[in-house]
Design an enzyme around this catalytic site. Structure first.
Site, PDB file in Angstrom:
ATOM      1  N   SER A 152       0.849  -1.188   0.000  1.00  0.00           N
ATOM      2  CA  SER A 152       0.000   0.000   0.000  1.00  0.00           C
ATOM      3  C   SER A 152       0.880   1.232   0.000  1.00  0.00           C
ATOM      4  CB  SER A 152      -0.896   0.018   1.243  1.00  0.00           C
ATOM      5  OG  SER A 152      -1.562   1.267   1.365  1.00  0.00           O
ATOM      6  N   TYR A 207      -1.572  -0.440  10.818  1.00  0.00           N
ATOM      7  CA  TYR A 207      -1.798  -0.839   9.423  1.00  0.00           C
ATOM      8  C   TYR A 207      -0.679  -0.300   8.535  1.00  0.00           C
ATOM      9  CZ  TYR A 207      -3.765  -0.974   4.713  1.00  0.00           C
ATOM     10  OH  TYR A 207      -3.945  -1.190   3.373  1.00  0.00           O
TER      11      TYR A 207
END
Length: 246
Positions: A145, A158
């Site tokens: 990501s 995260y």
């Protein structure tokens, strides 16, 4: 690499980017193992769509954070299809926690996110590697990501887990060469169920989209397939974000 008749395992394959990837692989003639942890109905539906369109797919359950379950899942696929040629490490989870609320980041949150997002990808890569080495070829794509590059995302753990995936990709590329290629696709904002009800928040996280569009799961799936096919690339983290981080 021609993906036709190759056996692919896609973790978290029942929804979002995972489902789009399963369908894109099937369109290219691959045989698909659709992994799920809890989304049984979604995974079975994904497999059914592929089978009804003339492809071959099965849904297979495993919590990727549990090594024993991962090895059993791989054994099931090998018994059914003979080998595993491709792995898409897509399964990931998050918690939506404000960055400045450090007390909300409990030990449980760290363990849960790292267990699935990082350890889970390692577990799957380790389990499929012997079959790929036996065939003298294989390809793995991890889903990273831009959060792992920018430090901004749905929660601090995260973001850190995604940065770890980028590091894992480079280390696995070294560990598994020359027979197995390992790359990472790092999407920007993608319109998936993660953001249901949080669309305005997603737009705030992605204010500078040069292409003025949020990526779709299909956008990312097409690039995952391209990375699996590309035989001259390993250890790379490729950003697909509509220009968000430029």
């Amino acid at each position: 690499m021609d993906l036709k008749d190759k056996v692919a395992l896609v973790t978290g394959g029942g929804t979002g980017i995972g489902r789009a990837t399963c369908l894109a692989l099937a369109e290219r003639g691959a045989i698909v193992g659709v992994n799920y942890s809890r989304s049984k109905a979604d995974a079975e539906e994904t497999a059914q769509i592929i089978n009804l369109n003339g492809g071959r797919a099965i849904a297979v359950q495993a919590d990727v954070s549990q090594d024993k379950e991962v090895r059993e899942m791989v054994d099931t696929l090998v018994q059914q299809f003979g080998t595993i040629d491709l792995l898409v490490n897509n399964a990931s989870i998050t918690r939506h926690i404000p960055f400045d609320d450090l007390e909300a980041v409990t030990e449980e949150v760290w363990d849960e996110l790292y267990g699935v997002n990082v350890k889970g990808m390692f577990n799957c890569a380790r389990a499929v590697a012997p079959y790929m080495k036996m065939n003298k070829q294989g390809a793995i794509v991890n889903l990273g990501s831009i959060a792992g590059q920018t430090g901004l995302g749905s929660s601090l753990p995260y973001v850190v887990s995604k940065a770890a995936i980028h590091g894992l990709t480079k280390s696995l590329a070294r560990a598994l060469a020359p027979d197995i290629r390992v790359n990472c696709v790092a999407p920007g904002a993608v319109a998936t169920r993660w953001w249901a009800g949080r669309e305005e928040h997603m737009k705030r996280l992605a204010p500078n989209l040069l292409l003025q569009r949020i990526s779709t799961p299909e956008d990312i799936a097409q690039f995952i397939c391209a990375a699996l096919e590309q035989e001259a690339m390993t250890g790379q983290i490729i950003t697909v974000d509509s220009g968000q981080t430029l």
